[in-house]
Design a protein around this motif. Sequence first.
Motif, PDB file in Angstrom:
ATOM      1  N   MET A 163      94.552  97.130   2.769  1.00  0.00           N
ATOM      2  CA  MET A 163      95.216  95.816   2.805  1.00  0.00           C
ATOM      3  C   MET A 163      94.582  94.865   1.788  1.00  0.00           C
ATOM      4  O   MET A 163      95.256  93.998   1.240  1.00  0.00           O
ATOM      5  CB  MET A 163      95.110  95.215   4.207  1.00  0.00           C
ATOM      6  CG  MET A 163      96.064  95.857   5.202  1.00  0.00           C
ATOM      7  SD  MET A 163      95.656  95.394   6.890  1.00  0.00           S
ATOM      8  CE  MET A 163      96.696  93.968   7.102  1.00  0.00           C
ATOM      9  N   ASP A 164      93.270  95.021   1.546  1.00  0.00           N
ATOM     10  CA  ASP A 164      92.600  94.148   0.588  1.00  0.00           C
ATOM     11  C   ASP A 164      92.953  94.500  -0.856  1.00  0.00           C
ATOM     12  O   ASP A 164      93.140  93.614  -1.681  1.00  0.00           O
ATOM     13  CB  ASP A 164      91.080  94.242   0.755  1.00  0.00           C
ATOM     14  CG  ASP A 164      90.558  93.371   1.887  1.00  0.00           C
ATOM     15  OD1 ASP A 164      91.314  92.477   2.323  1.00  0.00           O
ATOM     16  OD2 ASP A 164      89.427  93.587   2.330  1.00  0.00           O
ATOM     17  N   TYR A 165      92.983  95.789  -1.152  1.00  0.00           N
ATOM     18  CA  TYR A 165      92.997  96.167  -2.567  1.00  0.00           C
ATOM     19  C   TYR A 165      94.330  96.700  -3.080  1.00  0.00           C
ATOM     20  O   TYR A 165      94.549  96.716  -4.284  1.00  0.00           O
ATOM     21  CB  TYR A 165      91.904  97.201  -2.839  1.00  0.00           C
ATOM     22  CG  TYR A 165      90.527  96.627  -2.623  1.00  0.00           C
ATOM     23  CD1 TYR A 165      89.961  95.769  -3.558  1.00  0.00           C
ATOM     24  CD2 TYR A 165      89.794  96.908  -1.481  1.00  0.00           C
ATOM     25  CE1 TYR A 165      88.712  95.215  -3.367  1.00  0.00           C
ATOM     26  CE2 TYR A 165      88.539  96.366  -1.276  1.00  0.00           C
ATOM     27  CZ  TYR A 165      88.006  95.525  -2.227  1.00  0.00           C
ATOM     28  OH  TYR A 165      86.776  94.975  -2.028  1.00  0.00           O
ATOM     29  N   ILE A 166      95.205  97.196  -2.196  1.00  0.00           N
ATOM     30  CA  ILE A 166      96.469  97.761  -2.673  1.00  0.00           C
ATOM     31  C   ILE A 166      97.556  96.716  -2.465  1.00  0.00           C
ATOM     32  O   ILE A 166      97.985  96.467  -1.342  1.00  0.00           O
ATOM     33  CB  ILE A 166      96.824  99.065  -1.920  1.00  0.00           C
ATOM     34  CG1 ILE A 166      95.651 100.043  -1.952  1.00  0.00           C
ATOM     35  CG2 ILE A 166      98.099  99.695  -2.495  1.00  0.00           C
ATOM     36  CD1 ILE A 166      95.302 100.585  -3.317  1.00  0.00           C
ATOM     37  N   LYS A 167      97.986  96.093  -3.547  1.00  0.00           N
ATOM     38  CA  LYS A 167      98.927  94.974  -3.417  1.00  0.00           C
ATOM     39  C   LYS A 167     100.392  95.397  -3.277  1.00  0.00           C
ATOM     40  O   LYS A 167     101.119  94.792  -2.497  1.00  0.00           O
ATOM     41  CB  LYS A 167      98.743  93.994  -4.577  1.00  0.00           C
ATOM     42  CG  LYS A 167      97.373  93.305  -4.585  1.00  0.00           C
ATOM     43  CD  LYS A 167      97.175  92.431  -3.353  1.00  0.00           C
ATOM     44  CE  LYS A 167      95.747  91.893  -3.289  1.00  0.00           C
ATOM     45  NZ  LYS A 167      95.489  91.114  -2.090  1.00  0.00           N
ATOM     46  N   PRO A 168     100.885  96.433  -4.007  1.00  0.00           N
ATOM     47  CA  PRO A 168     102.313  96.786  -3.831  1.00  0.00           C
ATOM     48  C   PRO A 168     102.578  97.320  -2.426  1.00  0.00           C
ATOM     49  O   PRO A 168     101.902  98.246  -1.973  1.00  0.00           O
ATOM     50  CB  PRO A 168     102.548  97.880  -4.887  1.00  0.00           C
ATOM     51  CG  PRO A 168     101.375  97.810  -5.809  1.00  0.00           C
ATOM     52  CD  PRO A 168     100.231  97.293  -4.997  1.00  0.00           C
ATOM     53  N   VAL A 169     103.548  96.711  -1.742  1.00  0.00           N
ATOM     54  CA  VAL A 169     103.755  97.014  -0.318  1.00  0.00           C
ATOM     55  C   VAL A 169     104.156  98.472  -0.093  1.00  0.00           C
ATOM     56  O   VAL A 169     103.678  99.122   0.843  1.00  0.00           O
ATOM     57  CB  VAL A 169     104.817  96.048   0.278  1.00  0.00           C
ATOM     58  CG1 VAL A 169     105.064  96.375   1.740  1.00  0.00           C
ATOM     59  CG2 VAL A 169     104.343  94.618   0.139  1.00  0.00           C
ATOM     60  N   GLY A 170     105.026  99.003  -0.955  1.00  0.00           N
ATOM     61  CA  GLY A 170     105.497 100.382  -0.795  1.00  0.00           C
ATOM     62  C   GLY A 170     104.349 101.372  -0.878  1.00  0.00           C
ATOM     63  O   GLY A 170     104.200 102.266  -0.035  1.00  0.00           O
ATOM     64  N   LEU A 171     103.503 101.165  -1.893  1.00  0.00           N
ATOM     65  CA  LEU A 171     102.349 102.045  -2.087  1.00  0.00           C
ATOM     66  C   LEU A 171     101.399 101.935  -0.900  1.00  0.00           C
ATOM     67  O   LEU A 171     100.859 102.936  -0.407  1.00  0.00           O
ATOM     68  CB  LEU A 171     101.628 101.672  -3.389  1.00  0.00           C
ATOM     69  CG  LEU A 171     100.384 102.486  -3.744  1.00  0.00           C
ATOM     70  CD1 LEU A 171     100.743 103.960  -3.934  1.00  0.00           C
ATOM     71  CD2 LEU A 171      99.717 101.939  -5.001  1.00  0.00           C
TER      72      LEU A 171
ATOM     73  N   ALA B 248     102.753 103.825   2.014  1.00  0.00           N
ATOM     74  CA  ALA B 248     102.600 105.264   1.791  1.00  0.00           C
ATOM     75  C   ALA B 248     101.160 105.693   2.069  1.00  0.00           C
ATOM     76  O   ALA B 248     100.924 106.700   2.757  1.00  0.00           O
ATOM     77  CB  ALA B 248     102.999 105.608   0.358  1.00  0.00           C
ATOM     78  N   LEU B 249     100.196 104.920   1.548  1.00  0.00           N
ATOM     79  CA  LEU B 249      98.782 105.276   1.751  1.00  0.00           C
ATOM     80  C   LEU B 249      98.375 105.157   3.218  1.00  0.00           C
ATOM     81  O   LEU B 249      97.645 105.998   3.744  1.00  0.00           O
ATOM     82  CB  LEU B 249      97.882 104.399   0.876  1.00  0.00           C
ATOM     83  CG  LEU B 249      97.917 104.722  -0.622  1.00  0.00           C
ATOM     84  CD1 LEU B 249      97.173 103.676  -1.429  1.00  0.00           C
ATOM     85  CD2 LEU B 249      97.336 106.103  -0.894  1.00  0.00           C
ATOM     86  N   HIS B 250      98.896 104.109   3.900  1.00  0.00           N
ATOM     87  CA  HIS B 250      98.635 103.973   5.347  1.00  0.00           C
ATOM     88  C   HIS B 250      99.107 105.236   6.067  1.00  0.00           C
ATOM     89  O   HIS B 250      98.409 105.776   6.919  1.00  0.00           O
ATOM     90  CB  HIS B 250      99.395 102.772   5.921  1.00  0.00           C
ATOM     91  CG  HIS B 250      98.711 101.461   5.671  1.00  0.00           C
ATOM     92  ND1 HIS B 250      99.159 100.285   6.214  1.00  0.00           N
ATOM     93  CD2 HIS B 250      97.639 101.138   4.941  1.00  0.00           C
ATOM     94  CE1 HIS B 250      98.372  99.292   5.834  1.00  0.00           C
ATOM     95  NE2 HIS B 250      97.442  99.785   5.050  1.00  0.00           N
ATOM     96  N   SER B 251     100.309 105.696   5.707  1.00  0.00           N
ATOM     97  CA  SER B 251     100.881 106.869   6.384  1.00  0.00           C
ATOM     98  C   SER B 251     100.026 108.098   6.118  1.00  0.00           C
ATOM     99  O   SER B 251      99.725 108.862   7.044  1.00  0.00           O
ATOM    100  CB  SER B 251     102.311 107.123   5.897  1.00  0.00           C
ATOM    101  OG  SER B 251     103.050 105.935   6.003  1.00  0.00           O
TER     102      SER B 251
END
Lengths: 115, 236
Positions: free
Chosen positions: A81-89, A92-95
């Motif tokens: 949440m801190d470092y990955i700004k594009p929501v889609g990406l 995907a990474l959360h998943s």
Amino acid sequence: MQNRIVVGAHYGLRDWIAQRVTATVMALYTVIFVVSLFCMPEFSADAWRAMFSSGFMRFATFLFWLALFFHAWVGIRDVLMDYIKPVGLRLALHSVVAFLLIGYAGWAAQILWRL
Amino acid sequence: MANRTMKFQIYRYDPDKDAAPYMQDVSIEVDATDRKLLDVLVKLKAKDDSISFRRSCREGVCGSDAMNINGKNGLACLTDIASLKEPVQLRPLPGLPVIRDLIVDMTQFFKQYHSIKPYVINNDPAPERERLQSPEDREELNGLYECILCASCSTSCPSFWWNPDKFVGPAGLLAAYRFIADTRDQATNERLDNLEDPYRLFRCHTIMNCVDVCPKNLNPTRAIGKIKDMMVRRAV
């Protein structure tokens, strides 16, 4: 309109509590594990297997792994949440992280009950 | 004490003239009577009036002259020059857009402050004189109301650097708790609802940079902890 900042998802307390509870579980398990390790009659693979053959040790160890995975989920999600700004990406990474951790939990159970 | 020369490296940036910010070496004679960094800055400004910084009360009440001094945020007017290692590096507060030299755009900081509704919400008709509190209830507000909104804490917080648009920041959260803790306020639940959010409150990971830099020696981390405690008490 697309770029308006939206904030206010109204969650986070449960994860914050869970992170503290899981940390306590891991700390307690570490004590149990170290004590059990030094109570082994000898440092051998057989004694190691015997240690994990008791129902209590399996239960405690599995609980430790679950605590670790949930703790890691909250922590890694926070980092993303801190470092990955594009929501889609980010989604995907959360998943990926969530599925990996669920997979690891299954794997840990399989290893524990195979011993 | 004889006059001595102090060396400075000052962050300079004038968007009308400079393509990029740069550090300027400056030295200046200081008198024995010069005590605080702001005294020297005022002297520097007299020598070269293009150096820009904010200042007003010069005694740690207005919070205008917050800047990054030798890598640590603080108020120029409260910083003893005797305590500074030379060359003294002066930079604007980190994480906020620079308007010019040591002046930053505080819009984002105040937006977060306003988002917590920094005023007592009480829908009862106002009494003839004032809304009373017991001394014990008033005690809880100590260490909260003294904040001067200099932004030293919020701009030393990595969570605020990464998410200044979403994380309320230590100054805003300290103010939030000031009103949550106020027994005269009737919007406690709404305030807690407003903060229960992974970004607004839970970006705080308790690294306590805010406590380290606060020129008024306040403790935003403790206030944030108390907000979380109240949420736990409400939920569990």
